[in-house]
Design an enzyme around this catalytic site. Structure first.
Site, PDB file in Angstrom:
ATOM      1  N   ASP A 134       1.157  -1.316   0.114  1.00 39.38           N
ATOM      2  CA  ASP A 134      -0.336  -0.058  -0.101  1.00 39.38           C
ATOM      3  C   ASP A 134       1.197   0.977  -0.120  1.00 39.38           C
ATOM      4  O   ASP A 134       0.999   2.044  -1.278  1.00 39.38           O
ATOM      5  CB  ASP A 134      -1.369   0.111   1.197  1.00 39.38           C
ATOM      6  CG  ASP A 134      -1.505   1.002   1.636  1.00 39.38           C
ATOM      7  OD1 ASP A 134      -1.895   1.462   0.037  1.00 39.38           O
ATOM      8  OD2 ASP A 134      -2.265   1.616   2.212  1.00 39.38           O
ATOM      9  N   GLN A 220     -10.389  10.778   4.893  1.00 41.79           N
ATOM     10  CA  GLN A 220      -9.391  10.583   5.773  1.00 41.79           C
ATOM     11  C   GLN A 220      -8.503  12.052   5.566  1.00 41.79           C
ATOM     12  O   GLN A 220      -7.923  12.377   5.762  1.00 41.79           O
ATOM     13  CB  GLN A 220      -8.598   9.818   4.456  1.00 41.79           C
ATOM     14  CG  GLN A 220      -8.387   8.570   4.738  1.00 41.79           C
ATOM     15  CD  GLN A 220      -7.947   7.402   3.958  1.00 41.79           C
ATOM     16  OE1 GLN A 220      -6.215   7.296   4.334  1.00 41.79           O
ATOM     17  NE2 GLN A 220      -8.525   6.717   3.045  1.00 41.79           N
TER      18      GLN A 220
END
Length: 378
Positions: A134, A220
């Protein structure tokens, strides 16, 4: 050395250590991806969370100078929560996306990749390896696509024939010349459901994402959420699964292979009001082990306030007033003021007006004004 035999041994070992799918790709430059990333940058579609150096993102030899191949892995995660708690009028709940259920997947995949690294080091003298999950330089999706793990769907996720798109991805760049596997042909066909259903139109066209509009990205961020997106976010606290849940390839796909991925319902679908006044310590103790905690409690709390506004939860009015009066963060105070405008009644109006006069932060003050305008209009 017989690299064909080694490849078979690696595949067999991967199954032993709980890797659900493995593929092998060449370490040549990702030219098509490079063009796409440059275009994303030009259009302002990047999230800003990615590795900024496009050369590093597309040229594996900048990470391992003698790179010959890349090993891609996938682990399937659950799509359904057994015994999921329900929201009630007194206790409304938010939701974390499926990729943030259970233990942080970065930790889980790094464990598997480290085991694979150790296996290779035992087998091959002078082996060079670099693992990533990621947050590494390479695009997990581009590697997985090249390695035949799955095809890159219109929803910008890797879709595997076995597990749909409910998979975590990771990879190891190595100087071992493994024979590459064949990529899987795109099977999205004429289906365009994910593009059509995306709440914010973030999927510009199939396979192209404007991250700045994607709810998964927006949840986020740490500042005030742009007005346009507040009604779209619903009760999402972290991430968004819409483009996965509508995908026909995901129908009936739900795998519970890894106990550490199983969600705790009270964490994956928590009550909203207790989140508002949670201390840093309490947040870390309860949510620190899930991937959705990486940005800290502030975005989660802001999203919880927006979710309460979404539900028009009148039982939350005292909690929101308390936050508005006592929280030291302008984003939280201001969002609470806006939420009270969405939820509140005539009794709330004088409180908002009084606190607006005391508010020192200009952006927060604008939110107080929005809240007041909403109440006056209603």
């Amino acid at each position: 050395m017989d690299f064909q035999q080694l490849k078979k041994e690696v595949i067999a070992y991967s199954k032993e250590i709980g890797i659900d799918k493995i593929g092998f790709a060449s370490a040549s430059t990702f030219e098509t991806l490079k063009d796409r990333l440059l275009r994303q940058q030009e259009l302002g579609y990047a999230s800003g969370f990615e590795e900024p150096d496009i050369e590093k993102r597309t040229n594996p030899t900048l990470l391992v100078p003698k790179a010959k191949s890349i090993i891609a892995i996938a682990l399937a995660y659950p799509s359904k929560m057994p015994n999921a708690p329900r929201s009630t009028k007194e206790d409304r709940r938010g939701i974390f996306c499926r990729a943030s259920w259970g233990q942080d997947y970065h930790t889980i995949l790094r464990d598997r990749l480290q085991k694979l690294e150790s296996f290779l080091k035992e087998k091959v003298q002078g082996v060079e390896v670099k693992s990533m999950v990621d947050t590494g330089e390479l695009s997990d999706r581009a590697v997985a696509e090249r390695a035949g793990i799955g095809w890159s769907g219109k929803n910008c996720a890797i879709i595997t024939p076995e597990f749909g798109s409910y998979v975590y991805l990771g990879e190891i760049v190595t100087n071992i010349p493994f024979e590459p596997d064949q990529p899987i042909e795109d099977q999205c066909g004429t289906c365009n459901k994910c593009v059509e259903v995306c709440p914010t139109g973030a999927l510009v066209t199939g396979g192209q994402l404007n991250s700045q509009r994607c709810i998964a990205f927006l949840t986020q961020t740490k500042g005030f959420l742009v007005d346009e997106f507040r009604d779209k976010i619903g009760n999402r606290l972290y991430g968004c699964d819409t483009c996965q849940t509508v995908c026909p390839e995901n129908k009936g796909k739900d795998f519970h292979f890894h106990p550490e991925m199983e969600p705790d319902p009270e964490i994956a679908k928590p009550k909203l009001k207790p989140l508002l006044t949670m201390s840093n310590r309490e947040f870390k103790e309860k949510y620190g082990h899930v991937s959705g905690s990486w940005r800290g409690k502030k975005p989660i709390q802001r999203n919880a306030i927006i979710a309460l506004a979404h539900f028009k939860d009148e039982t939350a009015i005292p909690d929101l007033i308390k936050v508005m009066k006592e929280d030291v963060r302008p984003v939280i105070r201001g969002t609470a003021a806006w939420a009270l405008g969405k939820i509140g009644n005539d009794e709330v109006l004088p409180i908002l007006e009084q606190l607006k006069e005391k508010e020192q932060d200009e952006e927060a003050k604008q939110e107080f004004e929005k809240g007041i305008a909403l109440l006056v209009k209603s």
